[in-house]
Design a protein around this motif. Structure first.
Motif, mmCIF file in Angstrom:
data_model
loop_
_atom_site.group_PDB
_atom_site.id
_atom_site.type_symbol
_atom_site.label_atom_id
_atom_site.label_comp_id
_atom_site.label_asym_id
_atom_site.label_seq_id
_atom_site.Cartn_x
_atom_site.Cartn_y
_atom_site.Cartn_z
ATOM 1 N N SER A 133 20.800 -5.945 3.869
ATOM 2 C CA SER A 133 19.361 -6.412 3.722
ATOM 3 C C SER A 133 18.479 -6.790 4.146
ATOM 4 O O SER A 133 17.576 -6.858 3.665
ATOM 5 C CB SER A 133 19.743 -7.935 3.323
ATOM 6 N N ASN A 150 15.111 -1.600 2.522
ATOM 7 C CA ASN A 150 14.938 -1.505 0.804
ATOM 8 C C ASN A 150 15.059 -0.452 0.875
ATOM 9 O O ASN A 150 14.919 0.843 1.355
ATOM 10 C CB ASN A 150 13.396 -2.550 0.165
ATOM 11 N N THR A 151 14.996 -0.202 -0.374
ATOM 12 C CA THR A 151 15.273 1.833 -1.164
ATOM 13 C C THR A 151 13.903 2.400 -0.189
ATOM 14 O O THR A 151 14.488 3.920 0.071
ATOM 15 C CB THR A 151 14.643 1.486 -2.892
ATOM 16 N N SER A 152 13.070 2.435 -0.137
ATOM 17 C CA SER A 152 11.533 2.955 0.842
ATOM 18 C C SER A 152 12.270 3.544 1.952
ATOM 19 O O SER A 152 11.907 4.366 2.548
ATOM 20 C CB SER A 152 10.540 2.166 1.073
ATOM 21 N N ASP A 211 15.305 7.311 -2.591
ATOM 22 C CA ASP A 211 13.871 6.716 -3.230
ATOM 23 C C ASP A 211 13.037 7.803 -4.442
ATOM 24 O O ASP A 211 12.771 6.848 -5.506
ATOM 25 C CB ASP A 211 12.660 5.933 -2.319
#
Length: 374
Positions: A355, A358-360, A366
């Motif tokens: 958590s 993030n995908t970046s 990404d």
């Protein structure tokens, strides 16, 4: 004379008998004789026909050819060839001599003193450990080979002296013959029938080799294996093969190398490769890992956030390049390994960790997601 289909050259089956072979030779020789056939390929065809008949008309050579694909067989033969030609044309001498000198009647020169011979090569194999192949070593190999008889110095005569010079050829081993054939009168030079081409008459045979001049012995040879030799390469030791059946030089000993596999390391040319499986946490956080090399353990530094599949190169930790002083490199491929199972507590911790990103945070993932949307 190996690797030719002599039966096809004469146009007969492998089951053909002596008379059928002789008849086929007579027909083919007449067809391609240079005096009767002026085509460019006739001379070469005529040679092939004579070569085929020289083998198939001789019982021993034919047996060797049928079994081993070569008139010489798997080993040297002390017998003399060419009996079939004398029966066919009449007169002394062997067919092999006639074939070698047949064109002397058409302007070619004849051979002089008896030619020197080269002994047959010996083929053997040797097993090496991975390390022995990389660093080189010395090993002994025992082979059965033909050697010149020491008791008679290869002469075949008692004490090496109980012989005299052949009165017919005066020691050259060669004499001239005149033969009347269906193709005309041919004057040729061939092996002396009185001494069998040896140039000497033995009065009393050597008791050790029974007059052969050579013996078959088991010989242990020290082999210096060079560093960097690889699997399936052949190490040639010149002059360590069979002695010739007369004057000449020994053949070679050809040793095919078989290298055992290493439990962890893989050789690719002069480089050493290692697939290094690490806990995925080590590839994330980095660390130090002891790895095996040809020179012993080596401490490899794993940077944090090392991607699985990364290849790390360690200079000069590979194999010595054959016949050179330089060495190859060691290539370590990092492979992140995940645990086989997760308990609830560990899974919850990893979910909390996931958590945080993030995908970046994952550039390639990404990019994949963005391309997928397009």
């Amino acid at each position: 004379m190996a690797n030719k289909d002599y039966y096809s050259i004469l146009g007969v089956e492998k089951t053909a008998g002596e008379d059928e072979i002789k008849s086929a030779y007579r027909r083919m020789a007449k067809k391609y004789h240079p005096d009767l056939n002026k085509t460019p390929e006739a001379a070469e065809k005529f040679k092939e026909v004579n070569e085929a008949y020289s083998v198939l008309s001789d019982p021993q050579k034919k047996a060797n050819y049928d079994q081993f694909g070569s008139a010489d067989g798997p080993q040297f033969s002390g017998g003399q060839g060419g009996a079939g030609f004398g029966d066919f044309f009449g007169g002394g001498g062997g067919f092999g001599d006639f074939f070698s000198d047949i064109f002397s009647a058409f302007g070619g020169g004849a051979r002089g003193a008896r030619a020197t011979q080269r002994g047959q090569d010996i083929n053997a194999s040797m097993n090496l450990s991975f390390e022995e192949a990389c660093f080189g070593c010395e090993k002994n190999i025992t082979v059965g080979r033909i050697e010149t008889c020491n008791a008679c110095s290869g002469t075949g005569a008692r004490n090496g002296k109980d012989y005299s010079v052949c009165p017919d050829c005066h020691g050259s081993g060669r004499v001239r013959f005149q033969q009347n054939t269906m193709m005309g009168t041919i004057v040729r030079e061939g092996e002396c029938p009185k001494c069998g081409g040896s140039g000497k008459i033995i009065r009393e045979k050597c008791s050790v080799c029974n007059g052969k001049g050579y013996q078959r012995v088991n010989k242990t040879i020290k082999v210096k294996v060079p560093a960097g030799i690889d699997d399936d390469q052949t190490l040639r030791m010149r002059g360590e093969g069979n002695a010739p059946m007369g004057e000449g030089t020994n053949g070679d000993l050809n040793i095919r190398i078989k290298v055992e596999k290493h439990k962890l390391l893989v050789r690719k040319g002069s480089d050493i490769c290692l697939d290094l499986y690490l806990p995925f946490t080590t590839t994330l956080l980095g660390g130090k890992v002891e790895i095996p090399t040809l020179d012993g353990d080596y401490t490899l530094n794993i940077p944090e956030l090392t991607a699985s599949g990364t290849v790390m190169r360690i200079k000069n930790k590979g194999v010595k390049i054959l016949n050179r002083e330089s060495r190859g490199d060691m290539l370590v491929t990092i492979k992140a390994e995940v645990p086989k199972s997760l308990d609830k507590q560990t899974k919850a911790k990893i979910e909390d960790l996931a958590s945080c990103f993030n995908t970046s945070s994952y550039a390639k993932y990404d990019k994949f997601l963005k391309n997928k949307k397009k």
